[in-house]
Design a protein around this motif. Structure first.
Motif, mmCIF file in Angstrom:
data_model
loop_
_atom_site.group_PDB
_atom_site.id
_atom_site.type_symbol
_atom_site.label_atom_id
_atom_site.label_comp_id
_atom_site.label_asym_id
_atom_site.label_seq_id
_atom_site.Cartn_x
_atom_site.Cartn_y
_atom_site.Cartn_z
ATOM 1 N N ASP A 24 0.848 -1.196 0.000
ATOM 2 C CA ASP A 24 0.000 0.000 0.000
ATOM 3 C C ASP A 24 0.887 1.251 0.000
ATOM 4 O OD1 ASP A 24 -2.906 1.087 1.026
ATOM 5 O OD2 ASP A 24 -1.247 2.220 1.911
ATOM 6 N N GLU B 189 -11.381 1.723 -2.017
ATOM 7 C CA GLU B 189 -12.564 0.969 -2.438
ATOM 8 C C GLU B 189 -12.893 1.209 -3.921
ATOM 9 O OE1 GLU B 189 -14.662 -2.025 -1.522
ATOM 10 O OE2 GLU B 189 -13.623 -1.119 0.165
ATOM 11 N N LYS C 286 -10.774 -0.858 -6.133
ATOM 12 C CA LYS C 286 -10.872 -2.297 -5.883
ATOM 13 C C LYS C 286 -11.647 -2.931 -7.033
ATOM 14 C CE LYS C 286 -12.100 -5.559 -2.259
ATOM 15 N NZ LYS C 286 -12.858 -5.807 -1.034
ATOM 16 N N GLY D 260 -7.312 -4.190 3.900
ATOM 17 C CA GLY D 260 -8.186 -5.213 3.334
ATOM 18 C C GLY D 260 -8.337 -5.101 1.824
ATOM 19 N N ASP E 18 -7.255 -8.148 -0.601
ATOM 20 C CA ASP E 18 -8.259 -8.793 -1.463
ATOM 21 C C ASP E 18 -7.825 -8.790 -2.933
ATOM 22 O OD1 ASP E 18 -9.996 -9.499 0.533
ATOM 23 O OD2 ASP E 18 -11.535 -8.025 0.065
ATOM 24 N N THR F 1 -2.168 -4.441 7.465
ATOM 25 C CA THR F 1 -1.624 -3.253 8.147
ATOM 26 C C THR F 1 -2.714 -2.338 8.696
ATOM 27 O OG1 THR F 1 -1.600 -2.036 6.073
ATOM 28 C CG2 THR F 1 0.424 -3.240 6.656
ATOM 29 N N THR F 2 -3.986 -2.728 8.513
ATOM 30 C CA THR F 2 -5.089 -1.962 9.106
ATOM 31 C C THR F 2 -5.760 -2.855 10.150
ATOM 32 O OG1 THR F 2 -6.643 -2.824 7.489
ATOM 33 C CG2 THR F 2 -5.588 -0.704 6.960
ATOM 34 N N LYS G 51 -20.607 -4.947 -4.465
ATOM 35 C CA LYS G 51 -19.472 -5.094 -3.555
ATOM 36 C C LYS G 51 -18.928 -6.525 -3.589
ATOM 37 C CE LYS G 51 -17.293 -4.106 0.390
ATOM 38 N NZ LYS G 51 -15.993 -3.567 0.220
ATOM 39 N N PHE H 259 1.836 -1.901 13.033
ATOM 40 C CA PHE H 259 1.414 -1.153 11.831
ATOM 41 C C PHE H 259 0.296 -0.157 12.165
ATOM 42 C CE2 PHE H 259 3.284 -4.702 9.284
ATOM 43 C CZ PHE H 259 4.085 -3.932 8.450
ATOM 44 N N THR I 191 0.392 3.978 12.783
ATOM 45 C CA THR I 191 0.303 5.085 11.812
ATOM 46 C C THR I 191 -1.088 5.198 11.172
ATOM 47 O OG1 THR I 191 1.154 3.596 10.098
ATOM 48 C CG2 THR I 191 2.765 5.015 11.208
#
Ligand SMILES: NC(=O)c1ccc[n+]([C@@H]2O[C@H](COP(=O)([O-])OP(=O)(O)OC[C@H]3O[C@@H](n4cnc5c(N)ncnc54)[C@H](O)[C@@H]3O)[C@@H](O)[C@H]2O)c1
Length: 390
Positions: free
Chosen positions: A66, A97, A100, A130, A134, A154-155, A176, A194, A197
């Motif tokens: 990311d 999103e 994605k 995510g 994904d 990392t989230t 979705k 992670f 931040t």
């Protein structure tokens, strides 16, 4: 001379009675979800997570990362691999999103093809939230019908949900996560540092998925949240005495639910709590609402419905909404028109093979499935939430 058929029958593939070849196989799934704090500051390379080094000294890895994570942690991650004599290629993605989509998956595939990655011995490493996990998971499952990949979420949503299961996917048209695969990672590395931040809104967003597990499955987790909800968001789950317990409870509960139903053969899934109305709400409100925020609103609708059905007492409902407040989670959004919510329920019903199968909390920490939510109940819930949200 022996008829040829007898020979085939010995292999148990051909059933002479029905003149049918029956093929059956099974796919064992095993992957480790490893919890390590400050992992990339450690000196030694961990083969159990990132795969074996090659004998010729030319080990390399593709890291899809990311763009914000690259900014904060890119140098640390690069130096972890370089001091272990591993050449890394970074592909930095802006993963939100709206990106994605299949095209982003193709951009990952193009990089894999450019690098001519070995299909078994060079696992792709995905480091991000995510959305990125994904996307990369889907690319890994498509490349030569499956190449190994490692997830490093990392989230908060990634650490307790998107990073630890086997689902991959992207949005399609207005739908979705409509296209995707079930494809297990080689391993998952969970490093909560992670989160230091991550901005507050995304932290709260992840707390919605934690609250989901607490309400539907884990009463102890709910108690931990009640005691600490005010502080843990500010603390970013780093040093509060409840942080580790909250993370572990969430991950454990999630994995228990996922493991027994990895391929979602059983469509009655407790983890679908908060995921009946939310896919539609989230896509309709894009980019205004985050995934966890849409989940929080969906859960709020279901909590009011559960209360209306006497599955939750007044006291339980009040306690739940106090935690909502302390976590700063929304309970309503202007996109929640009755028609939108009824369509969302219809859509969910068709995905669940024609039955609503809506998980509702029964008390705090347990859930049941209902199949008969009516338009009137939705209307009543919306009215209550509109007032509460004022
Ligand atoms: N596959 C699954 O089982 C599963 C489960 C739950 C959710 N999901 C998916 O996950 C997505 C939501 O994931 P998310 O909430 O992680 O959002 P996200 O991936 O969009 O990440 C949120 C933001 O945080 C930034 N970010 C990531 N790590 C950071 C860090 N350490 N510090 C600072 N910024 C950071 C990203 O750049 C991004 O802007 C949704 O698309 C949802 O469908 C998938």
């Amino acid at each position: 001379m022996q008829p040829l058929l007898l020979k085939i029958r010995k292999d148990k593939v051909f059933d002479a009675n029905s003149s049918t070849w029956k093929v059956s196989s099974s796919l064992p799934i095993e992957y480790a979800v490893v919890e390590r704090s400050g992992f990339f500051f450690q000196p030694d390379y961990d083969e159990s997570i990132f795969g074996q080094k090659s004998d010729d000294g030319m080990t390399r890895r593709l890291i899809v990362i990311d763009h914000i994570v690259a900014k904060y942690f890119g140098d640390t991650i690069k130096s972890y691999f370089s001091r272990n004599d591993i050449h890394v290629e970074f592909l930095t993605l802006t993963a939100d999103e709206e990106l994605k989509v299949a095209d982003t998956v193709f951009s990952v595939l193009n990089k894999i093809i450019d690098l001519k990655l070995q299909r078994r011995s060079e696992p792709i490493i995905a480091i991000g939230g995510g959305v990125l996990l994904d996307i990369v998971g889907l690319a890994a499952s498509l490349y030569r019908r499956g190449t190994p990949y490692v997830r490093v979420p990392t989230t908060l949503v990634g650490l307790i949900d998107a990073g630890i299961g086997i689902k991959t996917g992207v949005n399609y048209d207005t739908h979705k996560n409509r296209i995707g695969t079930y494809y297990s990672p080689k391993s998952v590395l969970l490093d909560a540092t992670f989160l230091s931040t991550l901005d507050e809104r995304h932290l709260r967003n992840g707390m919605a998925e934690i609250l989901k597990m607490a309400l539907i499955k884990d009463a102890d987790l709910f108690s931990l949240l009640e005691e600490s909800a005010h502080q843990i968001v500010d603390d970013k789950l780093q040093s509060h005495p409840h942080s580790q317990a909250i993370m572990r409870h969430s991950i454990q509960s999630m994995l228990e639910e996922l493991e027994k139903n990895l391929w979602e053969k059983d469509l009655e899934r407790l983890v679908d709590f908060g995921h009946t109305f939310s896919p539609t709400i989230e896509m309709k409100a894009l980019p205004e609402l985050l995934h966890g925020e849409a989940v929080a609103i969906d859960m709020a609708i279901c909590i009011i419905i559960a209360h209306g059905r006497k599955l939750l007492t007044n006291d339980e409902m009040d306690r739940i909404f106090q935690v909502y407040k302390a976590l700063g989670l929304p309970i309503f959004h202007s996109s929640c028109e009755i028609k939108v919510l009824c369509d969302a329920l219809d859509d969910a019903t068709s995905h669940r093979d024609g039955l609503q199968r809506v998980p509702l909390p029964k008390g705090i920490g347990e859930g049941i499935f209902v199949h008969d939510i009516s338009e009137q109940e939705i209307k009543d819930a919306v009215m209550v939430l509109k007032e509460k949200a004022l």
